[in-house]
Design a protein around this motif. Structure first.
Motif, short mmCIF file in Angstrom:
data_model
loop_
_atom_site.label_atom_id
_atom_site.label_comp_id
_atom_site.label_asym_id
_atom_site.label_seq_id
_atom_site.Cartn_x
_atom_site.Cartn_y
_atom_site.Cartn_z
N SER A 13 0.94 -1.09 0.01
CA SER A 13 0.18 0.04 -0.03
C SER A 13 0.89 1.43 -0.06
CB SER A 13 -0.95 0.01 1.29
OG SER A 13 -1.69 1.08 1.19
N MET A 14 1.71 1.39 0.91
CA MET A 14 2.92 2.40 1.00
C MET A 14 3.60 2.74 -0.43
SD MET A 14 5.97 3.31 3.57
CE MET A 14 7.22 2.01 2.58
N VAL A 15 4.05 1.68 -1.00
CA VAL A 15 4.74 1.88 -2.10
C VAL A 15 3.87 2.08 -3.38
CG1 VAL A 15 6.44 0.81 -3.90
CG2 VAL A 15 6.44 0.43 -1.55
N GLY A 16 2.59 1.43 -3.48
CA GLY A 16 1.63 1.71 -4.41
C GLY A 16 0.82 3.30 -4.41
N HIS A 17 0.93 3.63 -3.20
CA HIS A 17 0.59 5.26 -3.08
C HIS A 17 1.61 6.01 -3.49
CE1 HIS A 17 -3.04 3.96 -0.53
NE2 HIS A 17 -3.32 5.03 -1.21
N ILE A 18 2.89 5.82 -3.11
CA ILE A 18 3.82 6.64 -3.63
C ILE A 18 3.92 6.68 -5.30
CG2 ILE A 18 6.44 7.15 -3.69
CD1 ILE A 18 6.33 6.05 -0.85
N LEU A 19 4.15 5.41 -5.73
CA LEU A 19 4.32 5.17 -7.26
C LEU A 19 3.03 5.69 -8.00
CD1 LEU A 19 5.85 1.80 -7.32
CD2 LEU A 19 7.24 3.89 -7.32
N HIS A 20 1.97 5.44 -7.69
CA HIS A 20 0.77 5.78 -8.37
C HIS A 20 0.38 7.36 -8.26
CE1 HIS A 20 -1.62 2.02 -9.84
NE2 HIS A 20 -0.14 1.92 -10.36
N SER A 21 0.57 7.99 -7.21
CA SER A 21 0.31 9.36 -7.00
C SER A 21 1.27 10.07 -7.63
CB SER A 21 0.46 9.60 -5.38
OG SER A 21 -0.73 8.94 -4.64
N SER A 22 2.54 9.58 -7.80
CA SER A 22 3.58 10.35 -8.72
C SER A 22 3.19 10.44 -10.14
CB SER A 22 4.96 9.75 -8.38
OG SER A 22 5.00 8.61 -9.11
N ILE A 23 2.21 9.49 -10.51
CA ILE A 23 1.92 9.93 -12.10
C ILE A 23 0.41 10.00 -12.02
CG2 ILE A 23 3.64 8.48 -12.96
CD1 ILE A 23 1.96 6.15 -12.94
N LEU A 24 -0.16 10.59 -10.84
CA LEU A 24 -1.64 10.99 -10.81
C LEU A 24 -2.51 9.94 -11.10
CD1 LEU A 24 -1.34 14.52 -12.62
CD2 LEU A 24 -0.97 13.91 -10.20
N VAL A 25 -2.23 8.84 -10.60
CA VAL A 25 -3.24 7.72 -10.54
C VAL A 25 -3.57 7.44 -8.99
CG1 VAL A 25 -3.78 5.17 -10.94
CG2 VAL A 25 -2.32 6.74 -12.42
N VAL A 38 -10.66 7.38 0.03
CA VAL A 38 -10.29 8.64 0.63
C VAL A 38 -8.83 8.89 0.64
CG1 VAL A 38 -10.80 10.43 2.63
CG2 VAL A 38 -12.56 8.82 1.70
N ILE A 39 -8.29 7.79 1.13
CA ILE A 39 -6.88 7.93 1.33
C ILE A 39 -6.12 8.26 0.04
CG2 ILE A 39 -4.82 6.75 2.25
CD1 ILE A 39 -6.60 5.30 4.43
N SER A 40 -6.59 7.56 -0.81
CA SER A 40 -5.65 7.67 -2.12
C SER A 40 -6.25 9.07 -2.81
CB SER A 40 -6.32 6.40 -2.89
OG SER A 40 -5.80 5.15 -2.76
N ALA A 41 -7.27 9.50 -2.66
CA ALA A 41 -7.87 10.75 -3.27
C ALA A 41 -7.02 11.90 -2.62
CB ALA A 41 -9.17 11.23 -3.06
N LEU A 42 -6.44 11.63 -1.18
CA LEU A 42 -5.83 12.49 -0.66
C LEU A 42 -4.52 12.70 -0.95
CD1 LEU A 42 -7.19 12.51 3.11
CD2 LEU A 42 -7.52 14.18 1.67
N CYS A 43 -3.82 11.29 -1.08
CA CYS A 43 -2.34 11.34 -1.78
C CYS A 43 -2.23 11.81 -2.99
CB CYS A 43 -2.33 9.95 -1.75
SG CYS A 43 -1.86 9.05 -0.18
N TRP A 44 -3.46 11.66 -4.02
CA TRP A 44 -3.35 12.28 -5.22
C TRP A 44 -3.36 13.61 -5.25
CZ3 TRP A 44 -6.59 15.61 -7.76
CH2 TRP A 44 -6.42 15.39 -9.43
N ALA A 45 -4.26 14.25 -4.15
CA ALA A 45 -4.43 15.90 -3.97
C ALA A 45 -3.08 16.42 -3.76
CB ALA A 45 -5.70 16.23 -3.33
N LEU A 46 -2.40 15.66 -2.72
CA LEU A 46 -1.11 16.10 -2.32
C LEU A 46 -0.09 16.31 -3.39
CD1 LEU A 46 0.69 16.84 0.22
CD2 LEU A 46 1.24 14.47 0.53
N MET A 47 -0.13 15.46 -4.38
CA MET A 47 0.94 15.12 -5.28
C MET A 47 0.53 16.48 -6.29
SD MET A 47 3.33 13.97 -6.78
CE MET A 47 4.11 14.33 -8.56
N VAL A 48 -0.73 16.55 -6.36
CA VAL A 48 -1.15 17.90 -7.24
C VAL A 48 -0.75 19.16 -6.64
CG1 VAL A 48 -3.15 19.28 -8.25
CG2 VAL A 48 -3.22 16.86 -8.40
N ALA A 49 -0.90 19.33 -5.22
CA ALA A 49 -0.53 20.55 -4.77
C ALA A 49 1.18 20.54 -4.87
CB ALA A 49 -0.68 20.37 -3.13
N ASN A 50 1.82 19.66 -4.83
CA ASN A 50 3.29 19.55 -4.91
C ASN A 50 3.82 19.92 -6.52
OD1 ASN A 50 6.27 18.96 -4.22
ND2 ASN A 50 5.88 17.05 -5.53
N LEU A 51 2.92 19.60 -7.35
CA LEU A 51 3.38 19.95 -8.80
C LEU A 51 2.92 21.46 -8.88
CD1 LEU A 51 1.89 17.04 -10.89
CD2 LEU A 51 4.22 17.42 -10.33
#
Length: 242
Positions: free
Chosen positions: A113-125, A211-224
């Motif tokens: 879950s941790m690695v999956g969130h980092i990898l997928h969030s980095s490419i906005l998935v 919800v967790i995945s959407a928050l990780c995605w939003a965090l990546m968008v904010a970073n971009l």
């Protein structure tokens, strides 16, 4: 492992006759358990260190490509080469996240879950949203009504498509460029968003994961967005989203 002959395939006098007699709607002459039994035991062993080494390798390649593009950014031909190479590496990142979603990355659910969130969030998935819908896809692969992502068309529907749509959908194929739209809304008349916890795709007990995945995605968008204030939106677009 020997596979028994299909029961619906009668003895044919020629290959053409055999094809004509084959019924594609009939169940296959083997079970999933037969396939699993034919795979050597060592193929089922999950080595998290080896999996993490692939993540490190891909990150190093991606970083090298960024460095290359920064150093030669004023050379016009560099950018098309960079986009093709980096797009390939982003796909590699997606595949590693895909393996996390399948549980083939490691036996540790939390690590997956941790690695999956980092990898997928980095490419906005959105990791969990995609993981769950992808599980549905595998459970109903090729099913006209129930498949999640690669829904086959009936012959009747295919014949109603005009030539342009057939070319865009089956030759290019254009739908590959609509992946962000697929994540936002899977179906025009149903709640099928990968970001919405109350989407029809998810059960009540899966909503916290969405919800967790959407928050990780939003965090990546904010970073971009923050990075765009440093390097500029055009340069960020060239480096990340192209």
């Amino acid at each position: 492992m020997a596979v028994p002959p299909a029961k619906n395939l009668q003895q044919a006098s020629s290959p053409n006759e055999e094809i004509e007699q084959f019924d594609p709607s009939a169940p296959p002459p083997f079970k999933v358990a037969d396939i699993r039994a034919a795979i050597p035991d060592h193929c089922w062993v999950k080595n998290p260190w080896r999996s993490l080494s692939y993540v490190l390798r891909d990150i190093l390649v991606i970083s090298s490509l960024v460095t290359f593009a920064v150093f030669f950014k004023n050379i016009t031909w560099v950018w098309p080469v960079y986009w093709v190479a980096q797009g390939t590496m982003f796909w590699a990142i997606f595949v590693l996240g895909h393996d996390c979603g399948h549980g083939s990355f490691s036996d540790n659910i939390n690590l997956n879950s941790m690695v999956g969130h980092i990898l997928h969030s980095s490419i906005l998935v959105p990791y969990h949203g995609w993981r769950i819908s992808h599980r549905t896809h595998h459970q109903n692969h090729g099913h006209v009504e129930n498949d999640e992502s690669w829904v086959p068309l009936t012959e009747k529907t295919y014949k109603t498509l005009n030539t342009v749509i057939k070319i865009l959908r089956f030759k290019i194929p254009f739908p590959l460029f609509l992946y962000p739209l697929y994540l936002w809304t899977r179906h025009p008349r149903k709640s099928r968003s990968h970001f919405h916890p109350y989407s029809d795709m998810f059960s009540p007990n899966e909503r916290p994961y969405i919800v967790i995945s959407a928050l990780c995605w939003a965090l990546m968008v904010a970073n971009l967005i923050y990075l765009s204030t440093i390097v500029g939106p055009t340069m960020l677009l060239a480096f990340h989203t192209m």
